[in-house]
Design a protein around this motif. Sequence first.
Motif, PDB file in Angstrom:
ATOM      1  N   THR A   1     -17.473  -5.618  -1.115  1.00 54.83           N
ATOM      2  CA  THR A   1     -17.384  -7.011  -0.688  1.00 54.83           C
ATOM      3  C   THR A   1     -17.939  -7.193   0.718  1.00 54.83           C
ATOM      4  OG1 THR A   1     -15.379  -7.236  -2.028  1.00 54.83           O
ATOM      5  CG2 THR A   1     -15.800  -8.952  -0.412  1.00 54.83           C
ATOM      6  N   LEU A   2     -17.616  -6.263   1.618  1.00 53.38           N
ATOM      7  CA  LEU A   2     -18.068  -6.356   3.009  1.00 53.38           C
ATOM      8  C   LEU A   2     -19.585  -6.316   3.108  1.00 53.38           C
ATOM      9  CD1 LEU A   2     -17.529  -6.346   6.080  1.00 53.38           C
ATOM     10  CD2 LEU A   2     -17.321  -3.846   5.944  1.00 53.38           C
ATOM     11  N   PHE A   3     -20.211  -5.322   2.490  1.00 53.67           N
ATOM     12  CA  PHE A   3     -21.665  -5.174   2.597  1.00 53.67           C
ATOM     13  C   PHE A   3     -22.402  -6.264   1.819  1.00 53.67           C
ATOM     14  CE2 PHE A   3     -20.776  -1.343   4.717  1.00 53.67           C
ATOM     15  CZ  PHE A   3     -21.947  -0.907   5.313  1.00 53.67           C
ATOM     16  N   SER A   4     -21.771  -6.753   0.751  1.00 52.61           N
ATOM     17  CA  SER A   4     -22.333  -7.882   0.031  1.00 52.61           C
ATOM     18  C   SER A   4     -22.423  -9.087   0.952  1.00 52.61           C
ATOM     19  CB  SER A   4     -21.472  -8.199  -1.187  1.00 52.61           C
ATOM     20  OG  SER A   4     -21.935  -9.351  -1.839  1.00 52.61           O
TER      21      SER A   4
ATOM     22  N   THR B   1      -9.632   3.888  -4.094  1.00 52.42           N
ATOM     23  CA  THR B   1      -9.780   2.765  -5.020  1.00 52.42           C
ATOM     24  C   THR B   1      -9.720   1.440  -4.268  1.00 52.42           C
ATOM     25  OG1 THR B   1      -8.804   4.052  -6.826  1.00 52.42           O
ATOM     26  CG2 THR B   1      -8.847   1.681  -7.118  1.00 52.42           C
ATOM     27  N   GLY B   2      -9.102   1.432  -3.104  1.00 49.32           N
ATOM     28  CA  GLY B   2      -9.101   0.241  -2.261  1.00 49.32           C
ATOM     29  C   GLY B   2     -10.315   0.147  -1.357  1.00 49.32           C
ATOM     30  N   ILE B   3     -10.751   1.303  -0.840  1.00 50.60           N
ATOM     31  CA  ILE B   3     -11.852   1.292   0.128  1.00 50.60           C
ATOM     32  C   ILE B   3     -13.164   0.875  -0.515  1.00 50.60           C
ATOM     33  CG2 ILE B   3     -13.347   2.768   1.536  1.00 50.60           C
ATOM     34  CD1 ILE B   3     -10.893   4.284   2.438  1.00 50.60           C
TER      35      ILE B   3
ATOM     36  N   PRO C   1      -9.650  -7.789   2.585  1.00 51.12           N
ATOM     37  CA  PRO C   1      -8.336  -7.121   2.715  1.00 51.12           C
ATOM     38  C   PRO C   1      -7.600  -6.951   1.391  1.00 51.12           C
ATOM     39  CG  PRO C   1      -8.281  -9.344   3.655  1.00 51.12           C
ATOM     40  CD  PRO C   1      -9.704  -9.024   3.376  1.00 51.12           C
ATOM     41  N   MET C   2      -7.767  -7.917   0.465  1.00 49.32           N
ATOM     42  CA  MET C   2      -7.067  -7.797  -0.818  1.00 49.32           C
ATOM     43  C   MET C   2      -7.656  -6.670  -1.668  1.00 49.32           C
ATOM     44  SD  MET C   2      -4.661  -9.716  -0.421  1.00 49.32           S
ATOM     45  CE  MET C   2      -3.966  -9.038  -1.923  1.00 49.32           C
ATOM     46  N   ALA C   3      -8.973  -6.487  -1.595  1.00 47.25           N
ATOM     47  CA  ALA C   3      -9.596  -5.369  -2.310  1.00 47.25           C
ATOM     48  C   ALA C   3      -9.041  -4.043  -1.800  1.00 47.25           C
ATOM     49  CB  ALA C   3     -11.112  -5.420  -2.138  1.00 47.25           C
ATOM     50  N   PHE C   4      -8.809  -3.967  -0.499  1.00 50.51           N
ATOM     51  CA  PHE C   4      -8.318  -2.733   0.113  1.00 50.51           C
ATOM     52  C   PHE C   4      -6.833  -2.495  -0.166  1.00 50.51           C
ATOM     53  CE2 PHE C   4      -6.489  -0.476   3.792  1.00 50.51           C
ATOM     54  CZ  PHE C   4      -7.201   0.709   3.707  1.00 50.51           C
TER      55      PHE C   4
ATOM     56  N   ALA D   1      -8.628  -9.227  -5.632  1.00 51.86           N
ATOM     57  CA  ALA D   1      -7.455  -8.454  -6.074  1.00 51.86           C
ATOM     58  C   ALA D   1      -7.527  -8.169  -7.569  1.00 51.86           C
ATOM     59  CB  ALA D   1      -6.175  -9.223  -5.746  1.00 51.86           C
ATOM     60  N   ALA D   2      -8.026  -9.141  -8.346  1.00 54.51           N
ATOM     61  CA  ALA D   2      -8.124  -8.946  -9.801  1.00 54.51           C
ATOM     62  C   ALA D   2      -9.145  -7.875 -10.151  1.00 54.51           C
ATOM     63  CB  ALA D   2      -8.508 -10.274 -10.467  1.00 54.51           C
ATOM     64  N   PHE D   3     -10.277  -7.855  -9.433  1.00 54.31           N
ATOM     65  CA  PHE D   3     -11.281  -6.814  -9.685  1.00 54.31           C
ATOM     66  C   PHE D   3     -10.695  -5.430  -9.392  1.00 54.31           C
ATOM     67  CE2 PHE D   3     -14.524  -3.908  -8.034  1.00 54.31           C
ATOM     68  CZ  PHE D   3     -15.399  -3.871  -9.109  1.00 54.31           C
ATOM     69  N   THR D   4     -10.047  -5.291  -8.249  1.00 58.06           N
ATOM     70  CA  THR D   4      -9.493  -3.983  -7.873  1.00 58.06           C
ATOM     71  C   THR D   4      -8.348  -3.590  -8.796  1.00 58.06           C
ATOM     72  OG1 THR D   4     -10.024  -4.578  -5.588  1.00 58.06           O
ATOM     73  CG2 THR D   4      -8.715  -2.599  -5.915  1.00 58.06           C
ATOM     74  N   LEU D   5      -7.537  -4.551  -9.225  1.00 59.44           N
ATOM     75  CA  LEU D   5      -6.453  -4.239 -10.154  1.00 59.44           C
ATOM     76  C   LEU D   5      -7.012  -3.788 -11.501  1.00 59.44           C
ATOM     77  CD1 LEU D   5      -3.353  -4.188 -10.355  1.00 59.44           C
ATOM     78  CD2 LEU D   5      -3.457  -6.498 -11.321  1.00 59.44           C
TER      79      LEU D   5
END
Length: 418
Positions: free
Chosen positions: A160-163, A152-154, A277-280, A333-337
């Motif tokens: 985000t990275l590839f974007s 869920t983090g990766i 990093p926050m997404a991860f 972080a909000a998207f991943t949460l």
Amino acid sequence: MLGRESGFFCAILLKVRKIFLKKRVYLLAGLGIILIGADLRLPITILPPILPQLHSILGVPTSVSGWLTTIPILMFALVSPAIGKWGVRAGNPQVLFYSLLLLTVGVAIRVITNPILLFVGMILIGIGLSGGNVLLPSIIQEYFPKQSALLTGIYPAMMTLFSGIGTATVVPILKTTNFSTTMIIFATVTVLTLVVWGSAFRQLPQTDHELESEEEAKGDFSVKNYRVTWLITLFFGIQSLLAYSLMTWMPNYWVDHGFTSTTAGVLSTFFQVFGIPMAFLTPTIAKRKPGTVGMVIFIAITVSIATFGLLFPVHSFFLNALWSGLSGMGTAAAFTLSIVFFQRKTASFELTAELSGTAQSVGYLLAAIGPIASGYLINIFHSWDLIFGIYFILAVSLGFLGFAIIFSKRIGEEQNNS
């Protein structure tokens, strides 16, 4: 005696082979999830940097070129609930494969240098990407419960990275090649994703859907009947609106306040880079309730500080880079949460898919409206203060919504306890 020993060894070898094949399938499926994450925004984010060139290459009028990035988001809003329900009935891995197939057709059509086919391709791309948006949280919960926080983090981090990679490289690639070649180069990620997931999904264990049919037989059970559904929907919608609106309008804000377009582009990269990093890390931090509370506070503070800081224009690269980085960290972080909430606030993966579809439908509608509404307000009132004041209020509201979600009951708990 020899026959018994050979039979025993054959049984062991068969068991080892079965374990190896099962591990191989799950590794392949895990790789597929990572690749899907990498491709969830890439087909869309490569277009904004080349919108000016599309006018001369394809004859797309400048007045309608902005719809090329709005159309997929509208597709997210329109088809997400249907995809969630389809996944419950037909199986999430199968529906995800059909979505990827449709996505591949969309990126293939886009290769042809034709304005009408470009818009058709974007419609198919939007529908295809909706499958990954809605179903990945449920698939991770279903097949990778022990690795849920990691995956869920990766996949949002890869998104985000590839974007960011796509945004940074599409213009140089277009300048050295042509439109069709550029689209083919980026389409290879989609094709690879389809091949990997196509190899994995047929070998994943089939899920028994008897529970879903029993619940349907009882009558009116729906995630829409739960208060927490609408709290999560609002949370997802507001973070989507903030993320897309800030990405769209911060570069214009910086140019209006004396920065060059090149510097504004550099400042925009902090939004993407600091979000990775926050997404991860967010799912790992939010494994337990105290960590979830901490992430809600972090999200509200970072985005509200950034939007409040933008209310007071300062011609300082450092300060504006700080506002960009803080807003990127908070929205990522909000998207991943939100994804964590889809998983944690449902009692089964079927309900996760349905909740994900419902929340993302409304959320991406807000995401599509946000940048357009912001543009109208800027044109009418000629004031950035109004826009960032609204964003500040929305950022603070994310904190209140997050706390309300944390202390709400899970959807479907009554069915499991009865």
